[in-house]
Design an enzyme around this catalytic site. Structure first.
Site, PDB file in Angstrom:
ATOM      1  N   ASP A   1     -32.781 -96.873  -6.058  1.00  0.00           N
ATOM      2  CA  ASP A   1     -31.651 -95.944  -5.969  1.00  0.00           C
ATOM      3  C   ASP A   1     -30.629 -96.463  -4.961  1.00  0.00           C
ATOM      4  O   ASP A   1     -30.414 -97.677  -4.888  1.00  0.00           O
ATOM      5  CB  ASP A   1     -32.180 -94.556  -5.570  1.00  0.00           C
ATOM      6  CG  ASP A   1     -31.364 -93.418  -6.137  1.00  0.00           C
ATOM      7  OD1 ASP A   1     -30.234 -93.224  -5.666  1.00  0.00           O
ATOM      8  OD2 ASP A   1     -31.852 -92.731  -7.041  1.00  0.00           O
TER       9      ASP A   1
ATOM     10  N   ASP B   1     -32.613-104.506  -0.083  1.00  0.00           N
ATOM     11  CA  ASP B   1     -31.270-104.025  -0.394  1.00  0.00           C
ATOM     12  C   ASP B   1     -30.592-105.064  -1.288  1.00  0.00           C
ATOM     13  O   ASP B   1     -30.180-106.127  -0.802  1.00  0.00           O
ATOM     14  CB  ASP B   1     -30.484-103.828   0.908  1.00  0.00           C
ATOM     15  CG  ASP B   1     -29.046-103.369   0.677  1.00  0.00           C
ATOM     16  OD1 ASP B   1     -28.596-103.365  -0.483  1.00  0.00           O
ATOM     17  OD2 ASP B   1     -28.376-103.029   1.671  1.00  0.00           O
TER      18      ASP B   1
ATOM     19  N   ASP C   1     -32.656-104.260   4.721  1.00  0.00           N
ATOM     20  CA  ASP C   1     -32.357-102.937   5.280  1.00  0.00           C
ATOM     21  C   ASP C   1     -31.771-102.030   4.196  1.00  0.00           C
ATOM     22  O   ASP C   1     -30.547-101.927   4.058  1.00  0.00           O
ATOM     23  CB  ASP C   1     -31.370-103.077   6.444  1.00  0.00           C
ATOM     24  CG  ASP C   1     -31.024-101.729   7.069  1.00  0.00           C
ATOM     25  OD1 ASP C   1     -31.762-100.746   6.814  1.00  0.00           O
ATOM     26  OD2 ASP C   1     -30.018-101.661   7.795  1.00  0.00           O
TER      27      ASP C   1
ATOM     28  N   HIS D   1     -27.631 -90.152  -2.370  1.00  0.00           N
ATOM     29  CA  HIS D   1     -28.355 -89.883  -3.621  1.00  0.00           C
ATOM     30  C   HIS D   1     -29.824 -90.259  -3.496  1.00  0.00           C
ATOM     31  O   HIS D   1     -30.724 -89.486  -3.854  1.00  0.00           O
ATOM     32  CB  HIS D   1     -27.678 -90.663  -4.752  1.00  0.00           C
ATOM     33  CG  HIS D   1     -28.224 -90.388  -6.112  1.00  0.00           C
ATOM     34  ND1 HIS D   1     -29.235 -91.147  -6.672  1.00  0.00           N
ATOM     35  CD2 HIS D   1     -27.891 -89.463  -7.037  1.00  0.00           C
ATOM     36  CE1 HIS D   1     -29.500 -90.684  -7.884  1.00  0.00           C
ATOM     37  NE2 HIS D   1     -28.701 -89.669  -8.135  1.00  0.00           N
TER      38      HIS D   1
ATOM     39  N   ASN E   1     -26.358 -87.247 -17.853  1.00  0.00           N
ATOM     40  CA  ASN E   1     -25.659 -85.973 -17.642  1.00  0.00           C
ATOM     41  C   ASN E   1     -24.433 -85.832 -18.530  1.00  0.00           C
ATOM     42  O   ASN E   1     -23.402 -85.319 -18.110  1.00  0.00           O
ATOM     43  CB  ASN E   1     -25.200 -85.855 -16.181  1.00  0.00           C
ATOM     44  CG  ASN E   1     -26.343 -85.855 -15.197  1.00  0.00           C
ATOM     45  OD1 ASN E   1     -27.493 -85.673 -15.583  1.00  0.00           O
ATOM     46  ND2 ASN E   1     -26.048 -86.072 -13.943  1.00  0.00           N
TER      47      ASN E   1
ATOM     48  N   SER F   1     -30.917 -86.720 -12.435  1.00  0.00           N
ATOM     49  CA  SER F   1     -31.421 -87.502 -11.300  1.00  0.00           C
ATOM     50  C   SER F   1     -32.397 -86.707 -10.457  1.00  0.00           C
ATOM     51  O   SER F   1     -33.294 -87.268  -9.823  1.00  0.00           O
ATOM     52  CB  SER F   1     -30.260 -87.942 -10.402  1.00  0.00           C
ATOM     53  OG  SER F   1     -29.691 -89.136 -10.836  1.00  0.00           O
TER      54      SER F   1
END
Length: 600
Positions: A155, A174, A181, A188, A280, A346
Site C-alpha cells: 500500500d 519502499d 523506510d 491510506h 469503487n 480498500s
C-alpha cells in the site's frame, strides 16, 4: 477456491475496442486502431515493461533495447521483467516494435493504479461496526491469531509511530523511494493496516481483526495515492519472498497487465493468499488485480449489510465485507498520527485479510486455496440466494470461519406445546346486526418521487426514450449550477444514440445543487471527452453529499475521446439539499459534466 466457469470480462457502455494480448500472442500494429497500444489508460509516460523469451541472452537483450532506443531503469528478477525507459514521444512506436520482436515474450505500458478509497465524514457512523457485524469478537473466543502469521500490506506504507500499531509492523521495502523506510506519507496504508492488525485489547484506540497478527509493510503508493503496476508487481514478489502468508492489495487499476498477473501467479505458487479491493466505480468492468483468478475480489457493504452503491460488481467478486465509514488508525499531513473514517473497497479487503490470518493461526497447515474456500463457505449470504455479482458468496463472517468444520451453534427450535383435548360447548345462535355505514375519506395520493434531469450546458432536450432533460440553469433555490461555462461540439459520440446530450457540457461547474426531500437518491452523471488527448490532462475529484465517489477520474483514461460514459451513485440526503461537487485533481483542464439525473 470458487471461481465461475462462465466468467466473461466485458466493458459496459464502452464501445471502444481494447486489446489485452496474452504472452506470445499479439495483434499487429494495424489491428490496434487509432488508440495505440493501450496508452489511453493512465500510465507512466515513456516507460515499458518488457519480458524476453527463455534463452535470450544478455547481449541479445541489450541489442533489442538499443534498436528501440530503450534504457533499462529497473528489473523484477523473479518475473524476468525489465522496466525500460524510451522517449515519451516515441513510446507507441517503440511498444509496437518490442511486441513485434520474436525475442520478446511481452511488452506493455507501466500502468498506474490507485488506493481504492474515498474519505468520509468522521461523525457519520458508529465507531468500528466492522468487527461486530462480522462477529470478530466471538471469533476471538476461539483464536486470537498469532504473531507468526504475517499479512503484507502492499500500500502507501504505514505510520511506524502510531501507538496502536506498536510491535505489529515489520518494515519491508519502499518501492516509491527505493529504500528500506516504508513510512506512510498518504495515510491510506496506515488505515488499512489498522483494520487488519491494530493492537487489540490494549485499552487504546481500535481493534484489528487479525488480533495478534503482524504486518509486513511494503510501500508501492506515493503521497498522492498513486503507484505503478511495476512497483506493485515488485511489492507482491517482495512480500511473497519475505514471509507473508497473506497479501492485502487495497488498490488497483482498470488496465490488464501481464507483469502484474505474473507477480500474482508467483505469489500464489508460493502458497500466498491474495486479497484485493474490488474497485469503487459502481461498475462490472475488470479491475486489477482483483479480477485475476488467483485473487479474492472483495466488494464493500455498509453497517446495515447493504451493498455500498459505488462498489464494483461482477464475476470476480468472491465475498463482501464492511467498507463504509470504517474507523481505523490514520495519518494525514495536517494532524499526523491519529484515527479516522474512510470508505471504499480498500477498507473491505483488510477485513477479509484479517479473517484469513485468524484461520491460518488456527491451523498453519491450511493452504491458500483452503483459506479461500473456508471464507467463501462461511460467509453470510446476502442478496440473491447463493453467489451473486454484488455480494459474492456473502458478507464475511469471522466466527463462522474459525468454527468451520466444528460445532457451529445453531438456533434450537422451540417445541410446540401438545394441545389438550377439551369439550366444545354448543354454540348459541345470536342475531346478526347490520353494520351502520360510515363515511370514508378519499386518500390523498403520496407525492411523486423526485426526478430531475439536466442537460448540462445545453437546452431543453427529449431523448430517444421520451425522457425530458431540462435546459441548464444557475442555482435558483430549486436546482442549478454554481459556476462554469457552457461548451459544445458537433462531433458524433460513440456508445449512444442521444448525441446532443453529450455534445454539450458545463466546464468547471464547481457544484450542482438540488433542493430535495430527505431520503435516498440515485445520481447518474454523464460524460464525454472532446478536448484532451492524454488521460492525465483532465483528472477530476467528484464529491456527492460529502463522499468522494471519484478520486482521480479521467473520462479519456477510461474510454478515450468522443465516447459516452455514464456513472451511477446512491446517496442519502438529510439536510434538504443534494450537493454534487466537481474539482480538478490533476492535469491542466477543469472538470466537465454533460448531463445529470437525480431520482428517488
Amino acid at each position: 477456491m470458487n471461481r465461475h466457469s462462465f466468467k466473461v470480462i466485458f466493458i459496459a457502455l464502452i464501445l471502444v475496442a481494447l486489446l489485452f494480448p496474452a504472452a506470445n500472442s499479439y495483434a499487429s500494429p494495424s489491428e490496434q486502431g487509432a488508440k495505440g497500444w493501450g496508452l489511453d489508460a493512465p500510465h507512466v509516460p515513456g516507460r515499458i515493461l518488457v519480458k524476453f523469451k527463455s534463452g535470450v541472452k544478455g547481449e541479445q537483450r541489450l541489442q533489442v533495447h538499443a534498436e528501440q532506443g530503450g534504457r533499462v531503469v529497473a528489473e523484477i528478477p523473479r518475473l524476468g521483467v525489465q522496466v525500460v525507459h524510451v522517449p515519451e514521444e516515441a513510446m507507441a512506436a517503440a511498444l509496437a516494435r518490442y511486441r513485434a520482436n520474436p525475442r520478446v515474450a511481452y511488452a506493455e505500458p507501466d500502468y498506474l493504479a490507485y488506493g481504492d478509497f474515498a474519505p468520509n465524514d468522521p461523525y457519520y457512523a458508529t465507531l468500528q461496526y466492522g468487527p461486530q457485524i462480522i462477529q470478530a469478537d466471538r471469533a476471538w473466543d476461539v483464536t486470537t491469531g498469532s504473531p507468526n502469521v504475517i499479512v503484507a500490506v502492499v500500500d502507501s506504507g504505514a505510520d511506524f509511530q502510531h501507538p496502536d500499531l506498536q510491535g505489529k509492523l515489520v518494515a519491508g521495502w519502499d518501492f516509491i523511494n527505493n529504500d528500506a523506510d516504508p513510512t506512510d506519507d498518504q495515510g491510506h496504508g496506515t488505515h488499512v493496516a489498522g483494520i487488519v492488525g491494530a493492537v487489540t485489547n490494549n485499552g487504546e484506540g481500535v481493534a484489528g481483526i487479525g488480533y495478534e497478527t503482524r504486518l509486513l509493510v511494503v510501500k508501492v503508493l506515493d503521497a498522492s495515492g498513486a503507484g505503478t503496476y511495476s512497483g506493485i508487481a515488485q511489492g507482491i514478489v517482495y512480500a511473497a519472498d519475505h514471509g507473508a502468508s497473506i497479501i492485502n492489495l487495497s488498490l488497483g487499476g482498470t488496465s490488464f497487465s501481464q507483469t502484474l498477473l505474473d507477480a500474482v501467479e508467483y505469489a500464489w505458487s508460493r502458497g500466498v493468499l491474495l486479497v484485493a479491493a474490488a474497485g469503487n466505480y459502481a461498475s462490472s468492468n475488470p479491475f486489477y488485480p482483483a479480477s485475476f483468478e488467483q485473487v479474492m475480489g472483495v466488494a464493500a457493504t455498509d453497517a446495515n449489510d447493504n451493498r455500498w452503491s459505488s462498489s464494483n460488481y461482477g464475476t470476480y467478486i468472491s465475498v463482501s465485507a464492511p467498507g463504509v465509514n470504517i474507523y481505523s488508525t490514520n495519518w494525514n499531513k495536517t494532524s499526523g498520527t491519529g484515527y479516522g473514517y474512510r470508505t471504499g473497497t480498500s477498507m473491505a479487503a483488510p477485513h477479509v485479510s484479517g479473517v484469513a490470518a485468524l484461520l491460518l493461526a488456527q491451523d498453519p497447515s491450511r493452504s491458500n486455496a483452503q483459506l479461500w474456500n473456508i471464507i467463501e463457505s462461511t460467509a453470510d449470504d446476502l442478496g440473491a440466494a447463493g453467489w451473486d455479482a454484488y455480494y459474492g458468496y456473502g458478507r464475511v463472517n469471522a466466527y463462522r470461519a474459525v468454527t468451520y468444520g466444528g460445532a457451529v451453534p445453531t438456533p434450537t427450535a422451540t417445541p410446540e406445546p401438545t394441545p389438550t383435548a377439551t369439550s366444545t360447548p354448543t354454540p348459541i345462535p345470536t342475531a346478526t346486526l347490520e353494520p351502520t355505514p360510515t363515511p370514508t375519506n378519499t386518500p390523498i395520493p403520496p407525492p411523486a418521487p423526485y426526478l430531475q434531469r439536466v442537460n448540462c450546458g445545453g437546452t431543453h432536450y427529449t431523448d430517444s426514450q421520451g425522457q425530458v432533460w431540462a435546459a441548464d440553469q444557475a442555482w435558483d433555490g430549486s436546482w442549478g449550477y454554481m459556476n462554469g461555462a457552457a461548451k459544445s461540439s458537433t462531433i458524433a459520440v460513440n456508445g449512444t444514440v442521444d448525441d446532443p446530450l453529450y455534445q454539450r457540457w458545463r466546464e468547471n461547474p464547481v457544484e450542482y445543487r438540488f433542493a430535495v426531500p430527505n431520503g435516498t437518491y440515485w445520481v447518474t452523471l454523464r460524460f464525454a471527452e472532446f478536448e484532451v488527448s492524454k488521460s492525465t490532462d483532465r483528472m477530476m475529484r467528484i464529491t456527492i453529499e460529502g463522499v468522494v465517489v471519484e478520486g482521480r477520474f479521467s473520462v479519456y483514461g477510461l474510454v478515450g475521446k468522443y465516447t459516452a460514459l455514464d456513472r451511477e451513485y446512491q446517496v442519502t440526503v438529510s439536510d434538504g439539499v443534494l450537493n454534487i461537487q466537481f474539482a480538478k485533481n490533476g492535469g491542466k483542464k477543469n472538470p466537465v459534466v454533460s448531463a445529470i439525473e437525480v431520482r428517488q
